[in-house]
Design a protein around this motif. Structure first.
Motif, PDB file in Angstrom:
ATOM      1  N   THR A 185     -34.975  19.849 -11.289  1.00  0.00           N
ATOM      2  CA  THR A 185     -35.345  18.436 -11.343  1.00  0.00           C
ATOM      3  C   THR A 185     -34.229  17.564 -11.917  1.00  0.00           C
ATOM      4  O   THR A 185     -34.467  16.429 -12.310  1.00  0.00           O
ATOM      5  CB  THR A 185     -36.662  18.212 -12.115  1.00  0.00           C
ATOM      6  OG1 THR A 185     -36.591  18.902 -13.366  1.00  0.00           O
ATOM      7  CG2 THR A 185     -37.832  18.757 -11.321  1.00  0.00           C
ATOM      8  N   SER A 188     -32.872  19.152   1.440  1.00  0.00           N
ATOM      9  CA  SER A 188     -32.079  19.825   0.412  1.00  0.00           C
ATOM     10  C   SER A 188     -32.511  21.265   0.287  1.00  0.00           C
ATOM     11  O   SER A 188     -33.646  21.555  -0.088  1.00  0.00           O
ATOM     12  CB  SER A 188     -32.228  19.143  -0.943  1.00  0.00           C
ATOM     13  OG  SER A 188     -31.495  19.881  -1.903  1.00  0.00           O
ATOM     14  N   ILE A 197     -31.160  16.604  -4.856  1.00  0.00           N
ATOM     15  CA  ILE A 197     -31.308  15.282  -4.247  1.00  0.00           C
ATOM     16  C   ILE A 197     -30.319  14.294  -4.861  1.00  0.00           C
ATOM     17  O   ILE A 197     -29.575  13.607  -4.157  1.00  0.00           O
ATOM     18  CB  ILE A 197     -32.758  14.771  -4.443  1.00  0.00           C
ATOM     19  CG1 ILE A 197     -33.775  15.715  -3.755  1.00  0.00           C
ATOM     20  CG2 ILE A 197     -32.898  13.347  -3.912  1.00  0.00           C
ATOM     21  CD1 ILE A 197     -33.674  15.801  -2.262  1.00  0.00           C
ATOM     22  N   GLU A 203     -46.970  13.785  -2.336  1.00  0.00           N
ATOM     23  CA  GLU A 203     -46.099  14.631  -3.163  1.00  0.00           C
ATOM     24  C   GLU A 203     -45.173  13.780  -4.033  1.00  0.00           C
ATOM     25  O   GLU A 203     -45.026  14.029  -5.239  1.00  0.00           O
ATOM     26  CB  GLU A 203     -45.245  15.542  -2.277  1.00  0.00           C
ATOM     27  CG  GLU A 203     -46.000  16.702  -1.643  1.00  0.00           C
ATOM     28  CD  GLU A 203     -45.078  17.563  -0.789  1.00  0.00           C
ATOM     29  OE1 GLU A 203     -44.873  18.734  -1.130  1.00  0.00           O
ATOM     30  OE2 GLU A 203     -44.559  17.051   0.236  1.00  0.00           O
ATOM     31  N   LEU A 218     -52.761  17.605  -1.441  1.00  0.00           N
ATOM     32  CA  LEU A 218     -51.320  17.737  -1.619  1.00  0.00           C
ATOM     33  C   LEU A 218     -50.855  18.859  -0.703  1.00  0.00           C
ATOM     34  O   LEU A 218     -51.163  20.025  -0.927  1.00  0.00           O
ATOM     35  CB  LEU A 218     -51.052  18.101  -3.078  1.00  0.00           C
ATOM     36  CG  LEU A 218     -49.755  17.679  -3.717  1.00  0.00           C
ATOM     37  CD1 LEU A 218     -49.559  16.178  -3.667  1.00  0.00           C
ATOM     38  CD2 LEU A 218     -49.758  18.140  -5.173  1.00  0.00           C
ATOM     39  N   ASN A 219     -50.121  18.487   0.335  1.00  0.00           N
ATOM     40  CA  ASN A 219     -49.665  19.479   1.300  1.00  0.00           C
ATOM     41  C   ASN A 219     -48.213  19.857   0.994  1.00  0.00           C
ATOM     42  O   ASN A 219     -47.297  19.101   1.287  1.00  0.00           O
ATOM     43  CB  ASN A 219     -49.793  18.908   2.722  1.00  0.00           C
ATOM     44  CG  ASN A 219     -49.244  19.858   3.757  1.00  0.00           C
ATOM     45  OD1 ASN A 219     -48.702  20.930   3.425  1.00  0.00           O
ATOM     46  ND2 ASN A 219     -49.363  19.493   5.020  1.00  0.00           N
ATOM     47  N   SER A 220     -48.033  21.020   0.390  1.00  0.00           N
ATOM     48  CA  SER A 220     -46.682  21.522   0.086  1.00  0.00           C
ATOM     49  C   SER A 220     -46.521  22.896   0.723  1.00  0.00           C
ATOM     50  O   SER A 220     -46.110  23.855   0.075  1.00  0.00           O
ATOM     51  CB  SER A 220     -46.472  21.614  -1.426  1.00  0.00           C
ATOM     52  OG  SER A 220     -46.505  20.344  -2.022  1.00  0.00           O
ATOM     53  N   LYS A 233     -35.520  28.508   0.243  1.00  0.00           N
ATOM     54  CA  LYS A 233     -34.821  27.444  -0.476  1.00  0.00           C
ATOM     55  C   LYS A 233     -35.400  26.089  -0.084  1.00  0.00           C
ATOM     56  O   LYS A 233     -35.409  25.745   1.094  1.00  0.00           O
ATOM     57  CB  LYS A 233     -33.355  27.428  -0.077  1.00  0.00           C
ATOM     58  CG  LYS A 233     -32.505  28.532  -0.653  1.00  0.00           C
ATOM     59  CD  LYS A 233     -31.099  28.425  -0.074  1.00  0.00           C
ATOM     60  CE  LYS A 233     -30.120  29.330  -0.775  1.00  0.00           C
ATOM     61  NZ  LYS A 233     -28.814  29.331  -0.080  1.00  0.00           N
ATOM     62  N   ASN A 234     -35.814  25.324  -1.068  1.00  0.00           N
ATOM     63  CA  ASN A 234     -36.256  23.954  -0.805  1.00  0.00           C
ATOM     64  C   ASN A 234     -36.167  23.176  -2.098  1.00  0.00           C
ATOM     65  O   ASN A 234     -37.057  23.263  -2.944  1.00  0.00           O
ATOM     66  CB  ASN A 234     -37.676  23.946  -0.232  1.00  0.00           C
ATOM     67  CG  ASN A 234     -38.069  22.571   0.279  1.00  0.00           C
ATOM     68  OD1 ASN A 234     -37.411  21.575  -0.032  1.00  0.00           O
ATOM     69  ND2 ASN A 234     -39.120  22.502   1.060  1.00  0.00           N
ATOM     70  N   ASN A 235     -35.094  22.458  -2.261  1.00  0.00           N
ATOM     71  CA  ASN A 235     -34.859  21.743  -3.520  1.00  0.00           C
ATOM     72  C   ASN A 235     -35.068  20.248  -3.375  1.00  0.00           C
ATOM     73  O   ASN A 235     -34.342  19.452  -3.965  1.00  0.00           O
ATOM     74  CB  ASN A 235     -33.444  22.026  -4.024  1.00  0.00           C
ATOM     75  CG  ASN A 235     -33.415  23.234  -4.947  1.00  0.00           C
ATOM     76  OD1 ASN A 235     -34.444  23.624  -5.492  1.00  0.00           O
ATOM     77  ND2 ASN A 235     -32.251  23.818  -5.131  1.00  0.00           N
ATOM     78  N   ALA A 236     -36.079  19.851  -2.611  1.00  0.00           N
ATOM     79  CA  ALA A 236     -36.347  18.428  -2.426  1.00  0.00           C
ATOM     80  C   ALA A 236     -37.292  17.934  -3.519  1.00  0.00           C
ATOM     81  O   ALA A 236     -38.473  17.719  -3.303  1.00  0.00           O
ATOM     82  CB  ALA A 236     -36.911  18.186  -1.028  1.00  0.00           C
ATOM     83  N   GLY A 237     -36.741  17.778  -4.707  1.00  0.00           N
ATOM     84  CA  GLY A 237     -37.513  17.250  -5.827  1.00  0.00           C
ATOM     85  C   GLY A 237     -38.268  18.318  -6.592  1.00  0.00           C
ATOM     86  O   GLY A 237     -37.999  19.511  -6.462  1.00  0.00           O
ATOM     87  N   LEU A 238     -39.209  17.855  -7.415  1.00  0.00           N
ATOM     88  CA  LEU A 238     -40.003  18.753  -8.261  1.00  0.00           C
ATOM     89  C   LEU A 238     -40.775  19.740  -7.390  1.00  0.00           C
ATOM     90  O   LEU A 238     -41.424  19.349  -6.425  1.00  0.00           O
ATOM     91  CB  LEU A 238     -40.962  17.895  -9.092  1.00  0.00           C
ATOM     92  CG  LEU A 238     -41.942  18.586 -10.028  1.00  0.00           C
ATOM     93  CD1 LEU A 238     -41.233  19.456 -11.047  1.00  0.00           C
ATOM     94  CD2 LEU A 238     -42.783  17.543 -10.765  1.00  0.00           C
ATOM     95  N   ASP A 239     -40.721  21.001  -7.733  1.00  0.00           N
ATOM     96  CA  ASP A 239     -41.432  22.043  -6.987  1.00  0.00           C
ATOM     97  C   ASP A 239     -42.888  22.055  -7.456  1.00  0.00           C
ATOM     98  O   ASP A 239     -43.281  22.826  -8.331  1.00  0.00           O
ATOM     99  CB  ASP A 239     -40.751  23.388  -7.257  1.00  0.00           C
ATOM    100  CG  ASP A 239     -41.266  24.482  -6.347  1.00  0.00           C
ATOM    101  OD1 ASP A 239     -41.993  24.174  -5.377  1.00  0.00           O
ATOM    102  OD2 ASP A 239     -40.958  25.647  -6.618  1.00  0.00           O
ATOM    103  N   LEU A 240     -43.680  21.172  -6.851  1.00  0.00           N
ATOM    104  CA  LEU A 240     -45.038  20.916  -7.347  1.00  0.00           C
ATOM    105  C   LEU A 240     -45.916  22.157  -7.392  1.00  0.00           C
ATOM    106  O   LEU A 240     -46.791  22.268  -8.257  1.00  0.00           O
ATOM    107  CB  LEU A 240     -45.713  19.849  -6.478  1.00  0.00           C
ATOM    108  CG  LEU A 240     -45.156  18.426  -6.658  1.00  0.00           C
ATOM    109  CD1 LEU A 240     -45.710  17.512  -5.574  1.00  0.00           C
ATOM    110  CD2 LEU A 240     -45.499  17.877  -8.035  1.00  0.00           C
ATOM    111  N   GLN A 262     -45.515  24.925  -8.507  1.00  0.00           N
ATOM    112  CA  GLN A 262     -45.452  25.653  -9.780  1.00  0.00           C
ATOM    113  C   GLN A 262     -46.534  25.216 -10.762  1.00  0.00           C
ATOM    114  O   GLN A 262     -46.920  25.968 -11.648  1.00  0.00           O
ATOM    115  CB  GLN A 262     -44.067  25.475 -10.427  1.00  0.00           C
ATOM    116  CG  GLN A 262     -42.891  25.844  -9.541  1.00  0.00           C
ATOM    117  CD  GLN A 262     -42.815  27.321  -9.199  1.00  0.00           C
ATOM    118  OE1 GLN A 262     -43.483  28.147  -9.819  1.00  0.00           O
ATOM    119  NE2 GLN A 262     -42.004  27.654  -8.198  1.00  0.00           N
ATOM    120  N   LEU A 263     -46.995  23.970 -10.627  1.00  0.00           N
ATOM    121  CA  LEU A 263     -48.015  23.455 -11.543  1.00  0.00           C
ATOM    122  C   LEU A 263     -49.377  24.109 -11.337  1.00  0.00           C
ATOM    123  O   LEU A 263     -50.228  24.069 -12.219  1.00  0.00           O
ATOM    124  CB  LEU A 263     -48.165  21.945 -11.355  1.00  0.00           C
ATOM    125  CG  LEU A 263     -46.991  21.138 -11.888  1.00  0.00           C
ATOM    126  CD1 LEU A 263     -46.870  19.834 -11.138  1.00  0.00           C
ATOM    127  CD2 LEU A 263     -47.172  20.889 -13.378  1.00  0.00           C
TER     128      LEU A 263
END
Lengths: 459, 459
Positions: free
Chosen positions: A195, A413, A418, A434, B173-175, B181-188, B190-191
């Motif tokens: 993040t 990414s 980002i 999201e 929330l569709n994730s 690999k997917n680093n487009a922001g916070l990896d939701l 995980q919550l």
């Protein structure tokens, strides 16, 4: 001299908050125009980080964290009116634990220093990147960095067991877990991994180490086309299992130009539609036999056309040479726009041909080089439009590239974050719900929005 | 009949919201006294989950999610005045992708069903637990479940690539990412992993699959003491690398009683201080040779006293029999209090001897059985105080056990979560700042506190 700089200097001293901010802290590796920050804090301890953040929180002063400054998405690039908080002085290896197979480091520890500490103990820190000699562990974690071994060992996230983090208001969150299993509530460290400093500043980490493979094997291979390379990947996964360490693909657009650029020998006698560097690592004498069998089956199946296996460490380096020449872009290509996207494997062939074709159509004579970590469905693309000189059409290129990636269900990414560079395109890969959720969570931890504003998912 | 039950039934129909709540939904496997919920929602779709949550959010009605009801920490146990939301009908396998090595399932899909779907496609879902035949993927993820292969494949968290989640207010929330690999922001996602439904209700998941090892080897071993078993683990990690799948330890307190209880043959001719079941899996013909070499070195080093290697699948099952007899506790021990704690390896020997000694001192005649996933520094302990009958001193036992775990820097939950059973002890393993941060994040996603109140880190 700003008021906040004076207050920080009064609290922390002129050694920590120097009178002038060195030029190197005015920018990172993203190529964005340099920005002179309000002040630089060169923190030597978690306590100093907490003091600086508390003061910035009180005064609503933006803070940009900096590590080794090697990121290319602008996550560590200063923003106007911000304090830059460098972790580079917090660079110690704090503990090596052979039994738990962990290494505890400060965030500013250079990756290579940490790797060497693990190696000295007979183990391995299996995060590895080209920037290993200057990037820091804090930055590696904050960007959830990838590299050439993700296929086997996972992203940076999978190497982090514990973190110490300072929140925006100066609260120190100590989650320095060193166990593989710990299900005592929400795993808070996940919020700070990848993040880019938006949720808090990482000050220490417990890294998980791996046993060192005792044997390795590397081959340079030629395949007819992308579909054949995907079939080869599937074969390698099935036959090598966890001995498959790297599966790197180069299309001729990349390979031919870069090979000529660094004047390297072509390991194969004929050209092919796609080139693959495959590396295996294992713990058994028979690794090389297993590797040769796998390649033999792939040849029989038609997934491979030709392959050369390295017979020595020197030959291994030679087979990797073109793939590892990315630091030479500047000399070979001149000004460029770089992309790091993820695509489902079934779309990679289409993505590469569409991207290269549409760029060629729009900018005749443009050079679009495709390569990537195919084993992680991660495609890299670098573009140079010769006629544009230093004024490359970055924005139009991004719209084109990310549009195709969005159409094909990919991500903008894969491993580079980002930062400032991709922030306007986050909606190409994440839903409104999201992004809204990310922002609400950020607001909870950083209600005044001081941490790295204008980056990533920050409003 | 409550108003909320009627409103849910009006919106969703009597098939989804039955007139009576079956007895099986009044409790989970924690042994807590049954609670009759206000209503049961047997959702068939994400949309129905969203409708139910929206209504409960509006009316501030507590919601307890349920899957296979196999958890032993009470995460799925009803609370008074709550609606129980069962995902069991959302049990479909939605997609298998051989190229990406992923399996997409609904949350109520039984683990074994998902494992079989992966196997049918020639791959493997490498999360595995004793409850595989009844636990659901949603519950496996929501508790970040472990099992016997964590050492090799990681916790449930490491197998999840994407999630679909419904938030407390009904937002979907569709994730559903399917890339490594997917680093487009916070990896939701995980919550929601390991948070027992406190942050949202998991409705779908993309699971990462693994290649299936083609060879395996299993041994039952005797060591002098815990320190020797730790030395053996270190040797096995170094020599087997990722071929080391399981490293399960049983102390005589567990082994002798359980072996007699299920009337199993002792594989070794003499008693030892600690028993180890070690399993290797690999992709090469030479796996067994590698395994035998490793055991040979451990014998020479004195880490091992004796070992027997299975010569057939039947013998493999026999070597695992006592370790897998935990479902027989009820018959063999009677009423019991079970613990799942994590401890740094250097403290495990001390922990086992202190725990067994202090329990014996306080409750003479008590049976305290120690075993666990030593490779993951995860210790299990089950205690029966015969003279207490059905009124086992659970609370006093918890205070004693968790106190020792806290002193030794361990965690009160390695793989079974917190739920209702451990919630009063969360502060033994997490700091005030950590728990406060967890609660603030929960408040952000569930401001009315309807999701699983009184569980985990919920206030």
């Amino acid at each position: 001299m700003s008021d906040i700089a004076n207050r920080l200097r009064t609290e922390l001293g002129v050694d920590v908050v120097p009178l002038d901010v060195p030029e190197r802290n005015h920018h990172d590796w993203s190529g964005l125009p340099p920005v002179s920050p309000l002040a630089l804090v060169r923190a030597c301890s978690t306590e100093q980080v907490a003091i600086a953040l508390r003061l910035c929180h009180e005064t609503e002063t933006p803070v940009v964290p900096q590590g080794g400054l090697t990121g290319i998405s602008g996550g560590a690039h200063p923003v106007a009116g911000a304090v830059v908080l460098s972790l580079e002085r917090m660079n110690r290896v704090l503990a090596f634990d052979a039994q738990m197979a962990t290494l505890t480091v400060e965030a500013g520890c250079v990756l290579q220093t940490a790797q060497e500490a693990a190696q000295d103990g007979g183990l391995m820190l299996a995060v590895d990147l080209g920037a290993r000699g200057s990037c820091t562990i804090g930055g590696v974690i904050a960007t959830n960095a990838g590299g050439n071994q993700v296929l086997r060992y996972g992203m940076a996230r999978e190497h982090v067991l514990g973190l110490e983090v300072v929140l925006a208001d100066g609260t120190v969150l100590n989650s320095m877990n060193n166990m593989i299993k710990n299900n005592a509530g929400l795993d808070l460290k996940q919020l700070f991994i990848g993040t880019e400093g938006l949720m808090g500043i990482i000050t220490k980490a417990v890294m998980r180490l791996q046993p060192r493979p005792s044997h390795s094997a590397t081959a340079f291979c030629g395949c007819t086309d992308t579909a054949a390379a995907v079939a080869f990947l599937k074969r390698a996964r099935a036959d090598l299992g966890p001995a498959l360490i790297s599966f790197e693909v180069m299309w001729p657009s990349f390979y031919d130009l870069m090979r000529a650029g660094i004047n390297a020998k072509h390991p194969l006698s004929e050209p092919h539609g796609v080139y693959v560097v495959i590396e295996a690592g294992g713990f058994d004498d028979n690794l090389r036999g297993q590797f040769e069998n796998c390649l033999g089956v792939a040849l029989e199946e038609g997934a491979l056309n030709d392959a050369v296996i390295a017979a020595s460490v020197r030959e291994e380096r030679e087979l990797w040479a073109v793939r590892e020449a990315v630091a030479e872009y500047g000399h070979i290509l001149g000004p460029l726009t770089a992309f790091d996207v993820g695509l489902p494997l079934e779309s990679i062939a289409e993505a590469v041909s569409r991207l290269e074709a549409e760029i060629a159509e729009r900018w005749p004579g443009a050079r679009a080089l495709s390569y990537g970590h195919m084993g992680d469905s991660n495609l890299h693309l670098v573009v140079n439009v010769p006629q544009a000189g230093t004024d490359q059409p970055a924005s139009a290129l991004k719209t084109l590239v990310y549009g195709i990636v969005r159409d094909l269900g990919g991500t903008i990414s894969a491993e580079h974050g980002i930062g400032a560079v991709k922030r306007d395109y986050l909606g190409y890969s994440r839903t409104e719900a999201e992004i809204d959720t990310m922002r609400r969570l950020k607001f909870t931890l950083d209600p005044r929005g001081i941490l790295n504003p204008g980056k990533g998912f920050a409003p």
